[in-house]
Write a protein that holds these residues in place. Sequence first.
Motif, PDB file in Angstrom:
ATOM      1  N   LEU A  62       0.859  -1.187   0.000  1.00 20.67           N
ATOM      2  CA  LEU A  62       0.000   0.000   0.000  1.00 20.67           C
ATOM      3  C   LEU A  62       0.886   1.226   0.000  1.00 20.67           C
ATOM      4  O   LEU A  62       2.024   1.183   0.482  1.00 20.67           O
ATOM      5  CB  LEU A  62      -0.896   0.052   1.249  1.00 20.67           C
ATOM      6  CG  LEU A  62      -2.036  -0.944   1.334  1.00 20.67           C
ATOM      7  CD1 LEU A  62      -2.687  -0.879   2.710  1.00 20.67           C
ATOM      8  CD2 LEU A  62      -3.062  -0.677   0.256  1.00 20.67           C
ATOM      9  N   SER A  63       0.388   2.329  -0.509  1.00 22.69           N
ATOM     10  CA  SER A  63       1.134   3.582  -0.424  1.00 22.69           C
ATOM     11  C   SER A  63       0.653   4.370   0.790  1.00 22.69           C
ATOM     12  O   SER A  63      -0.460   4.161   1.281  1.00 22.69           O
ATOM     13  CB  SER A  63       0.974   4.408  -1.700  1.00 22.69           C
ATOM     14  OG  SER A  63      -0.319   4.952  -1.777  1.00 22.69           O
ATOM     15  N   THR A  64       1.491   5.267   1.254  1.00 19.85           N
ATOM     16  CA  THR A  64       1.158   6.056   2.439  1.00 19.85           C
ATOM     17  C   THR A  64      -0.042   6.960   2.219  1.00 19.85           C
ATOM     18  O   THR A  64      -0.646   7.422   3.183  1.00 19.85           O
ATOM     19  CB  THR A  64       2.362   6.917   2.882  1.00 19.85           C
ATOM     20  OG1 THR A  64       2.839   7.664   1.756  1.00 19.85           O
ATOM     21  CG2 THR A  64       3.462   6.064   3.452  1.00 19.85           C
ATOM     22  N   HIS A 115      -3.032  -3.820   9.321  1.00 22.74           N
ATOM     23  CA  HIS A 115      -3.877  -4.302   8.227  1.00 22.74           C
ATOM     24  C   HIS A 115      -3.130  -5.306   7.343  1.00 22.74           C
ATOM     25  O   HIS A 115      -3.648  -6.394   7.050  1.00 22.74           O
ATOM     26  CB  HIS A 115      -4.387  -3.122   7.396  1.00 22.74           C
ATOM     27  CG  HIS A 115      -5.072  -3.521   6.138  1.00 22.74           C
ATOM     28  ND1 HIS A 115      -6.158  -4.369   6.110  1.00 22.74           N
ATOM     29  CD2 HIS A 115      -4.807  -3.206   4.847  1.00 22.74           C
ATOM     30  CE1 HIS A 115      -6.534  -4.559   4.857  1.00 22.74           C
ATOM     31  NE2 HIS A 115      -5.734  -3.858   4.068  1.00 22.74           N
ATOM     32  N   LEU A 116      -1.932  -4.952   6.918  1.00 25.20           N
ATOM     33  CA  LEU A 116      -1.200  -5.840   6.021  1.00 25.20           C
ATOM     34  C   LEU A 116      -0.785  -7.136   6.724  1.00 25.20           C
ATOM     35  O   LEU A 116      -0.830  -8.211   6.124  1.00 25.20           O
ATOM     36  CB  LEU A 116      -0.001  -5.119   5.411  1.00 25.20           C
ATOM     37  CG  LEU A 116      -0.364  -3.958   4.471  1.00 25.20           C
ATOM     38  CD1 LEU A 116       0.889  -3.298   3.912  1.00 25.20           C
ATOM     39  CD2 LEU A 116      -1.289  -4.395   3.353  1.00 25.20           C
ATOM     40  N   ASN A 117      -0.412  -7.062   8.002  1.00 26.90           N
ATOM     41  CA  ASN A 117      -0.107  -8.285   8.752  1.00 26.90           C
ATOM     42  C   ASN A 117      -1.332  -9.186   8.850  1.00 26.90           C
ATOM     43  O   ASN A 117      -1.221 -10.413   8.770  1.00 26.90           O
ATOM     44  CB  ASN A 117       0.410  -7.953  10.155  1.00 26.90           C
ATOM     45  CG  ASN A 117       1.887  -7.671  10.167  1.00 26.90           C
ATOM     46  OD1 ASN A 117       2.673  -8.395   9.576  1.00 26.90           O
ATOM     47  ND2 ASN A 117       2.281  -6.607  10.853  1.00 26.90           N
ATOM     48  N   ASN A 138       5.239 -11.201   2.602  1.00 24.47           N
ATOM     49  CA  ASN A 138       5.582 -10.011   3.386  1.00 24.47           C
ATOM     50  C   ASN A 138       4.739  -8.821   2.961  1.00 24.47           C
ATOM     51  O   ASN A 138       3.955  -8.909   2.025  1.00 24.47           O
ATOM     52  CB  ASN A 138       7.070  -9.668   3.203  1.00 24.47           C
ATOM     53  CG  ASN A 138       7.966 -10.687   3.840  1.00 24.47           C
ATOM     54  OD1 ASN A 138       7.945 -10.874   5.040  1.00 24.47           O
ATOM     55  ND2 ASN A 138       8.756 -11.383   3.023  1.00 24.47           N
ATOM     56  N   GLY A 139       4.954  -7.714   3.639  1.00 24.94           N
ATOM     57  CA  GLY A 139       4.264  -6.484   3.308  1.00 24.94           C
ATOM     58  C   GLY A 139       5.226  -5.322   3.200  1.00 24.94           C
ATOM     59  O   GLY A 139       6.267  -5.305   3.857  1.00 24.94           O
ATOM     60  N   ILE A 152       6.818  -3.263   6.558  1.00 24.59           N
ATOM     61  CA  ILE A 152       5.792  -3.024   7.570  1.00 24.59           C
ATOM     62  C   ILE A 152       6.351  -3.429   8.931  1.00 24.59           C
ATOM     63  O   ILE A 152       7.326  -4.174   9.023  1.00 24.59           O
ATOM     64  CB  ILE A 152       4.488  -3.797   7.258  1.00 24.59           C
ATOM     65  CG1 ILE A 152       4.739  -5.296   7.209  1.00 24.59           C
ATOM     66  CG2 ILE A 152       3.867  -3.286   5.971  1.00 24.59           C
ATOM     67  CD1 ILE A 152       3.471  -6.131   7.089  1.00 24.59           C
ATOM     68  N   HIS A 153       5.725  -2.915   9.985  1.00 26.41           N
ATOM     69  CA  HIS A 153       6.097  -3.328  11.335  1.00 26.41           C
ATOM     70  C   HIS A 153       5.836  -4.815  11.463  1.00 26.41           C
ATOM     71  O   HIS A 153       4.827  -5.326  10.978  1.00 26.41           O
ATOM     72  CB  HIS A 153       5.263  -2.588  12.391  1.00 26.41           C
ATOM     73  CG  HIS A 153       5.590  -1.136  12.511  1.00 26.41           C
ATOM     74  ND1 HIS A 153       6.786  -0.674  13.009  1.00 26.41           N
ATOM     75  CD2 HIS A 153       4.873  -0.041  12.189  1.00 26.41           C
ATOM     76  CE1 HIS A 153       6.785   0.640  13.002  1.00 26.41           C
ATOM     77  NE2 HIS A 153       5.643   1.055  12.502  1.00 26.41           N
TER      78      HIS A 153
END
Length: 165
Positions: A62-64, A115-117, A138-139, A152-153
């Motif tokens: 995703l973009s910021t 969200h991505l996790n 991964n994200g 991502i975190h």
Amino acid sequence: MNKLLYFTCPTDQLEPVINNEIEYENYYFNSLGNSATFDSDLLIRLKKLITSKSINKIYFVLSTDNRIVLDALGNQKYSSITGLNQFYYHIKMHQENAKDLWQERYSQLLVFSYHLNSKIAELKQGLQDLLSVELDINGKIYDIRKKDFIRIHSELFCLKYANFN
């Protein structure tokens, strides 16, 4: 040669950026805000794609400035689009988790990571019985200002809220 599958949001228009940055054989799956639901039909289609193209890595990106996620965190003017109600609910829950579990003011990147996790875990769960090999999933978040991808975190940082009695 690495063959990668990217889950992206069409509003981000990241395909040309990814293709310029990453010189592998890239495949894309688009859904608004990476909101795809991994039901059995979609998982079977993904399995066919993964095996037929020998895909060995998957990224959720995703973009910021993703319009859909930011709208879910804000005034929700796109909430009437079919299928986004549940997605918006989950984004708000990720926002609440970030606020509850982090003493510092939560950051937008933390919500994106939650969200991505979540999507990564959902896809891994769905594919585990369909594929004989475990894929690297991964994200990444594309930082518009820096014009760079950041990881991502870790899911270790994105704890789920729990109640203890």
